[in-house]
Design a protein around this motif. Structure first.
Motif: not given
Lengths: 362, 362
Positions: A273-274, A276-277, A280-281, A283, B288-291
């Motif tokens: 998850m970290k 992915l975070d 995506h941040r 992006l 976009r952030a996942q966390i």
């Protein structure tokens, strides 16, 4: 998403200069980690002064002599000669960003040039630190392919140019560190996993312990931007070419494997998850930032590249990401947008261009 | 964009607890900067010990007595009494996040409760630091409206409850700092302009110089999260209510004007692009952030709120942004998602919920 992102951006075709050269094709073995394999040979000609003592006038004669010989038919490569004399700074910088010429050649006072093929997989720099610096590039981990190709080219060059060579030392070079084989084999690696896991120093130490050099995106003296690292041999003298190759490829192989292992760890369990975070941040920044420095853009594109290759991000063509990496560099940005920009305008234009190239219109 | 973003998210209607209360309606004068005006009166009853000496048993009797009197018909407000005794921690925390009760009341050992109206514009805390803390809220800069309403309510309360009052000191309170009028007038301000321009300290000094308090989002001791600041009087004794009101509104008026001026400066000339960049990067993070920690979410939503009110961001309904501010708080997040979450799960759920609430599905 069905169509790859970036399909809406400017066409990939266009002036050859805006397509990535051979080194950034994103193809070849292990190209998710190994960007490019490059081999270069340092050669000098008998009867001419070596670089530090090479006066401008003599460099003119030497340049003309080499160009004349390169034009003779029968070379195994179809090369076009770019005379750097009339070329303006911006275009020289573009050639540096494309890895066709070095920063040193771009700023040289001597008469300089480069012979390059259409695909930019072969580039012979004329009057760099040595009279000739022959380079062959290929995308991915391709030591055999670049090796065979440069051997054939070097043989052909030696048939038409009297190389400075000594029984005792081998090929003579301007700087003694290149004497002997004149060979530098380098692999450009994309190592975001090792950087994010904070294991990069340990990994580069592996290479340095066996006397390999680890450099940044633009070679000597350049910092490791965007998690790109070049691993290459430092020793050229007293060692067989085969041995140099083995050393480099052994270290590269270990670092590539290490990167693969940390990538797997970054995608497992609670780390996923970290990761992915983080991806995506990056992006989100590419999609939304209005001002983007070249350095920050490289960092974000590095994260995006990692995300594309690890499946954390969908719908981006890796080729578009590579192209964005290239076009976000200062000289490419200005040539591509046909604008001469101050630094802060560049950062705005870069943010805008990257959105277009990546098809980010949220 | 035609339809406001967030239209795809969960419906705004639903359990009353998931709609923002009166303080966060985003309406009223200068509501782009002044979130809410709140007035509270500290009152104690004759014949009962004051808070530090108030034993649990006596607090039970006092609670029953007050509740009984509040239930008698004829109060100018229709209030529902929430007995905090059976209420669990999570729901208490929700009431704190809604500004209906204080953190102190939520963690009190005494028998406590709150009388609140449907719109959450009136809340009387029972057995906080004082026996009664009557509060009236309204969205925007509304000193007259909250004033008139609390005066009417206070008069009605005094008719049915024997308030502790002295000729010499005025209303007697548990802590001497509240003695006299027992009045605290506070305005919650959203000051991203002053924070971004680094003028916030100068601005809060203006208030502190005339003995006003500047606190964070959750009052006493809380930090200024998300660029929210509460300005209120500290002195309650020896000063007329009208004078207190004038002091607070004068300082608030100056800070609001200052915020307006810096906002204009942030939107002019070369500053504009930097401001746009900052706002859009925050949006990129929300998208976009996942966390997302509660603190970071507040910061991003603050930037988005600024962007919406200054026209730098299109297509967001300010009401959705306010609602996102509320629902991203830890207790609301858990109640809304009906999940009991560990801190790191909360941060993931928050990121997901904010995307839904804001209609961010890039």
């Amino acid at each position: 998403m069905t169509a790859p992102r970036g399909a809406g951006g400017p066409p990939e075709e266009g002036p050859a200069n805006f397509r990535p050269g051979a080194w950034l094709q994103g193809t070849g073995p292990q190209s998710d980690i190994a960007i490019c394999t490059r081999v270069r040979l340092a050669r000098n000609l008998q009867g001419f002064a070596f670089a530090p003592s090479l006066e401008h006038e003599e460099s003119e004669r030497l340049f003309a002599y080499i160009v004349d010989r390169l034009k003779h038919p029968g070379l195994p490569e179809a090369l076009k000669i770019i005379d750097l004399d009339p070329i303006e700074d911006l275009e020289r910088s573009m050639l540096v960003e494309r890895h066709i010429i070095s920063r040193e050649l771009a700023s040289s006072e001597r008469r300089t040039g480069v012979a390059v093929d259409e695909a930019e997989s072969v580039a012979i720099m004329i009057n760099e630190e040595d009279h000739l610096r022959t380079q062959v590039f290929d995308s991915g981990l391709q030591p055999d392919a670049v090796w065979q190709r440069i051997e054939r080219l070097d043989d052909a060059l030696m048939q038409r140019l009297p190389m400075a060579w000594s029984e005792e030392f081998g090929f003579l070079t301007s700087c003694p560190t290149n004497t002997g084989t004149g060979l530098r084999l380098s692999v450009m690696l994309h190592l975001p996993g090792l950087v994010w896991s904070e294991e990069i120093d340990k990994a580069t130490n592996v290479a340095q312990k066996i006397h390999l050099a680890v450099r940044g995106l633009y070679g000597e003296g350049s910092r490791a931007l965007g998690d790109f690292y070049q691993v290459s041999n430092q020793i050229t003298l007293g060692r067989e070419e085969g041995r140099i190759r083995e050393d480099v490829m052994l270290a590269v192989g270990r670092i590539v494997q290490w990167e693969q292992e940390v990538r797997e760890a970054l995608l497992r369990g609670s780390a996923r998850m970290k990761t992915l975070d983080r991806v995506h941040r990056a992006l989100g920044t590419l999609e939304r930032a209005q001002i983007l420095s070249s350095e920050e853009a490289l960092g974000c594109l590095s994260a995006l590249r990692f995300g594309v290759h690890t499946g954390l991000v969908d719908g981006f063509d890796p080729k578009n990401v590579n192209r964005a990496l290239l076009l976000s560099q200062p000289a490419h940005l200005q040539c591509y947008t046909r604008e001469s920009l101050r630094s802060e305008e560049r950062d705005q234009r870069r943010a805008q261009l990257l959105r277009e190239l990546l098809g980010c219109t949220p």
